[in-house]
Write a protein that holds these residues in place. Structure first.
Motif, PDB file in Angstrom:
ATOM      1  N   GLU A   9      -8.848  -9.700  11.190  1.00 45.41           N
ATOM      2  CA  GLU A   9      -9.802 -10.205  12.172  1.00 45.41           C
ATOM      3  C   GLU A   9     -10.584  -9.107  12.866  1.00 45.41           C
ATOM      4  O   GLU A   9     -11.744  -9.290  13.202  1.00 45.41           O
ATOM      5  N   GLU A  10      -9.980  -7.938  13.107  1.00 47.15           N
ATOM      6  CA  GLU A  10     -10.636  -6.901  13.878  1.00 47.15           C
ATOM      7  C   GLU A  10     -11.162  -5.745  13.063  1.00 47.15           C
ATOM      8  O   GLU A  10     -11.959  -4.968  13.550  1.00 47.15           O
ATOM      9  N   MET A  11     -10.699  -5.543  11.828  1.00 44.68           N
ATOM     10  CA  MET A  11     -11.100  -4.345  11.119  1.00 44.68           C
ATOM     11  C   MET A  11     -11.170  -4.547   9.627  1.00 44.68           C
ATOM     12  O   MET A  11     -10.565  -5.414   9.057  1.00 44.68           O
ATOM     13  N   SER A  12     -11.938  -3.717   9.036  1.00 42.69           N
ATOM     14  CA  SER A  12     -12.001  -3.594   7.598  1.00 42.69           C
ATOM     15  C   SER A  12     -12.205  -2.116   7.344  1.00 42.69           C
ATOM     16  O   SER A  12     -13.102  -1.514   7.891  1.00 42.69           O
ATOM     17  N   CYS A  13     -11.338  -1.514   6.562  1.00 40.30           N
ATOM     18  CA  CYS A  13     -11.487  -0.080   6.356  1.00 40.30           C
ATOM     19  C   CYS A  13     -11.037   0.294   4.955  1.00 40.30           C
ATOM     20  O   CYS A  13     -10.310  -0.420   4.303  1.00 40.30           O
ATOM     21  N   GLU A  14     -11.503   1.428   4.527  1.00 39.12           N
ATOM     22  CA  GLU A  14     -11.097   1.991   3.250  1.00 39.12           C
ATOM     23  C   GLU A  14      -9.992   2.990   3.541  1.00 39.12           C
ATOM     24  O   GLU A  14     -10.060   3.738   4.509  1.00 39.12           O
ATOM     25  N   PHE A  15      -8.962   2.990   2.715  1.00 37.58           N
ATOM     26  CA  PHE A  15      -7.897   3.951   2.933  1.00 37.58           C
ATOM     27  C   PHE A  15      -7.416   4.511   1.611  1.00 37.58           C
ATOM     28  O   PHE A  15      -7.609   3.910   0.566  1.00 37.58           O
ATOM     29  N   ALA A  16      -6.810   5.698   1.698  1.00 36.83           N
ATOM     30  CA  ALA A  16      -6.293   6.374   0.516  1.00 36.83           C
ATOM     31  C   ALA A  16      -4.836   6.718   0.736  1.00 36.83           C
ATOM     32  O   ALA A  16      -4.488   7.355   1.729  1.00 36.83           O
ATOM     33  N   ASN A  17      -3.980   6.270  -0.171  1.00 37.89           N
ATOM     34  CA  ASN A  17      -2.570   6.638  -0.154  1.00 37.89           C
ATOM     35  C   ASN A  17      -2.433   7.990  -0.838  1.00 37.89           C
ATOM     36  O   ASN A  17      -2.964   8.183  -1.937  1.00 37.89           O
ATOM     37  N   ILE A  18      -1.714   8.911  -0.194  1.00 31.57           N
ATOM     38  CA  ILE A  18      -1.529  10.250  -0.756  1.00 31.57           C
ATOM     39  C   ILE A  18      -0.039  10.512  -0.893  1.00 31.57           C
ATOM     40  O   ILE A  18       0.708  10.490   0.084  1.00 31.57           O
ATOM     41  N   SER A  19       0.380  10.781  -2.122  1.00 31.78           N
ATOM     42  CA  SER A  19       1.780  11.053  -2.422  1.00 31.78           C
ATOM     43  C   SER A  19       2.221  12.367  -1.781  1.00 31.78           C
ATOM     44  O   SER A  19       1.473  13.344  -1.744  1.00 31.78           O
ATOM     45  N   LYS A  20       3.466  12.399  -1.322  1.00 30.33           N
ATOM     46  CA  LYS A  20       4.018  13.630  -0.754  1.00 30.33           C
ATOM     47  C   LYS A  20       4.056  14.752  -1.784  1.00 30.33           C
ATOM     48  O   LYS A  20       4.064  15.922  -1.423  1.00 30.33           O
ATOM     49  N   ARG A  21       4.037  14.416  -3.053  1.00 27.77           N
ATOM     50  CA  ARG A  21       4.028  15.430  -4.115  1.00 27.77           C
ATOM     51  C   ARG A  21       2.669  16.110  -4.244  1.00 27.77           C
ATOM     52  O   ARG A  21       2.552  17.158  -4.844  1.00 27.77           O
ATOM     53  N   GLY A  25       4.951  20.806   0.456  1.00 25.63           N
ATOM     54  CA  GLY A  25       5.821  20.726   1.610  1.00 25.63           C
ATOM     55  C   GLY A  25       5.767  19.430   2.401  1.00 25.63           C
ATOM     56  O   GLY A  25       6.537  19.260   3.339  1.00 25.63           O
ATOM     57  N   MET A  26       4.881  18.522   2.032  1.00 28.29           N
ATOM     58  CA  MET A  26       4.757  17.280   2.799  1.00 28.29           C
ATOM     59  C   MET A  26       6.013  16.436   2.585  1.00 28.29           C
ATOM     60  O   MET A  26       6.358  16.111   1.455  1.00 28.29           O
ATOM     61  N   PRO A  27       6.708  16.071   3.667  1.00 29.71           N
ATOM     62  CA  PRO A  27       7.989  15.386   3.533  1.00 29.71           C
ATOM     63  C   PRO A  27       7.921  13.886   3.254  1.00 29.71           C
ATOM     64  O   PRO A  27       8.930  13.288   2.888  1.00 29.71           O
ATOM     65  N   ALA A  28       6.757  13.270   3.440  1.00 31.94           N
ATOM     66  CA  ALA A  28       6.653  11.818   3.236  1.00 31.94           C
ATOM     67  C   ALA A  28       5.225  11.473   2.805  1.00 31.94           C
ATOM     68  O   ALA A  28       4.297  12.250   3.032  1.00 31.94           O
ATOM     69  N   ASN A  29       5.086  10.317   2.193  1.00 33.39           N
ATOM     70  CA  ASN A  29       3.767   9.837   1.784  1.00 33.39           C
ATOM     71  C   ASN A  29       2.927   9.495   3.014  1.00 33.39           C
ATOM     72  O   ASN A  29       3.470   9.121   4.058  1.00 33.39           O
ATOM     73  N   ILE A  30       1.606   9.607   2.863  1.00 34.16           N
ATOM     74  CA  ILE A  30       0.712   9.272   3.976  1.00 34.16           C
ATOM     75  C   ILE A  30      -0.447   8.401   3.485  1.00 34.16           C
ATOM     76  O   ILE A  30      -0.703   8.304   2.287  1.00 34.16           O
ATOM     77  N   ASN A  51      11.218   8.392   0.517  1.00 31.13           N
ATOM     78  CA  ASN A  51      11.099   7.780  -0.805  1.00 31.13           C
ATOM     79  C   ASN A  51       9.809   8.216  -1.504  1.00 31.13           C
ATOM     80  O   ASN A  51       8.785   8.432  -0.861  1.00 31.13           O
ATOM     81  N   ASP A  52       9.873   8.321  -2.825  1.00 32.22           N
ATOM     82  CA  ASP A  52       8.690   8.686  -3.602  1.00 32.22           C
ATOM     83  C   ASP A  52       7.686   7.550  -3.680  1.00 32.22           C
ATOM     84  O   ASP A  52       6.481   7.774  -3.692  1.00 32.22           O
ATOM     85  N   LYS A  53       8.180   6.327  -3.735  1.00 27.15           N
ATOM     86  CA  LYS A  53       7.313   5.159  -3.849  1.00 27.15           C
ATOM     87  C   LYS A  53       6.626   4.875  -2.512  1.00 27.15           C
ATOM     88  O   LYS A  53       7.248   4.944  -1.454  1.00 27.15           O
ATOM     89  N   MET A  54       5.326   4.565  -2.551  1.00 25.12           N
ATOM     90  CA  MET A  54       4.586   4.223  -1.341  1.00 25.12           C
ATOM     91  C   MET A  54       5.101   2.902  -0.803  1.00 25.12           C
ATOM     92  O   MET A  54       5.192   1.913  -1.535  1.00 25.12           O
ATOM     93  N   GLU A  55       5.453   2.886   0.472  1.00 23.89           N
ATOM     94  CA  GLU A  55       5.966   1.692   1.141  1.00 23.89           C
ATOM     95  C   GLU A  55       5.116   1.425   2.367  1.00 23.89           C
ATOM     96  O   GLU A  55       5.430   1.863   3.480  1.00 23.89           O
ATOM     97  N   SER A  56       4.045   0.683   2.189  1.00 25.48           N
ATOM     98  CA  SER A  56       3.102   0.452   3.281  1.00 25.48           C
ATOM     99  C   SER A  56       3.724  -0.284   4.463  1.00 25.48           C
ATOM    100  O   SER A  56       3.251  -0.156   5.599  1.00 25.48           O
ATOM    101  N   ALA A  57       4.787  -1.026   4.250  1.00 27.78           N
ATOM    102  CA  ALA A  57       5.440  -1.743   5.336  1.00 27.78           C
ATOM    103  C   ALA A  57       6.342  -0.822   6.172  1.00 27.78           C
ATOM    104  O   ALA A  57       6.812  -1.212   7.230  1.00 27.78           O
TER     105      ALA A  57
END
Length: 117
Positions: A9-21, A25-30, A51-57
């Motif tokens: 209802e309030e937003m629409s945005c483009e986003f990019a998931n970036i693996s910690k790999r 040195g990045m400890p988690a996905n972003i 976790n290696d797998k992206m977990e958006s929740a």
């Protein structure tokens, strides 16, 4: 790396998931976001586990550039949180540019410009 469109209802945005790999040195996905109709400022989402797998929740937000946290970060250590605070400070310009102009940028170039925390 996934680029998606999200909307509610309030937003629409483009986003990019970036693996910690992808970033040394990045400890988690972003997830980094480009604004559309956002009412808040630049921020990243950080997965609250190793976790290696992206977990958006399983994500919390960190504001750019001040590193303020919103949400549960309990699955990460204080060293992990400090990595991300350093990461947002070092990458303030790149993350803000993506926030403001993400729909006009090549995500590969944005990721290549990011400096590890």
């Amino acid at each position: 790396m996934i680029i998606e469109d999200a909307s509610d209802e309030e937003m629409s945005c483009e986003f990019a998931n970036i693996s910690k790999r992808r970033i040394k040195g990045m400890p988690a996905n972003i997830t980094i976001k480009a604004k559309d109709y956002e009412k808040c400022g630049p921020r990243i989402k950080i997965q609250n586990n190793h976790n290696d797998k992206m977990e958006s929740a399983s994500m919390f937000e960190m504001s750019v550039p001040d590193g303020e946290i919103s949400g549960a970060s309990a699955g990460l250590t204080s060293e992990d949180i400090e990595f991300f605070r350093s990461f947002v400070r070092k990458n303030e310009q790149v993350l803000t540019e993506y926030w403001n102009n993400g729909r006009c940028l090549f995500i590969e170039e944005v990721i290549d410009a990011l400096i590890p925390g």
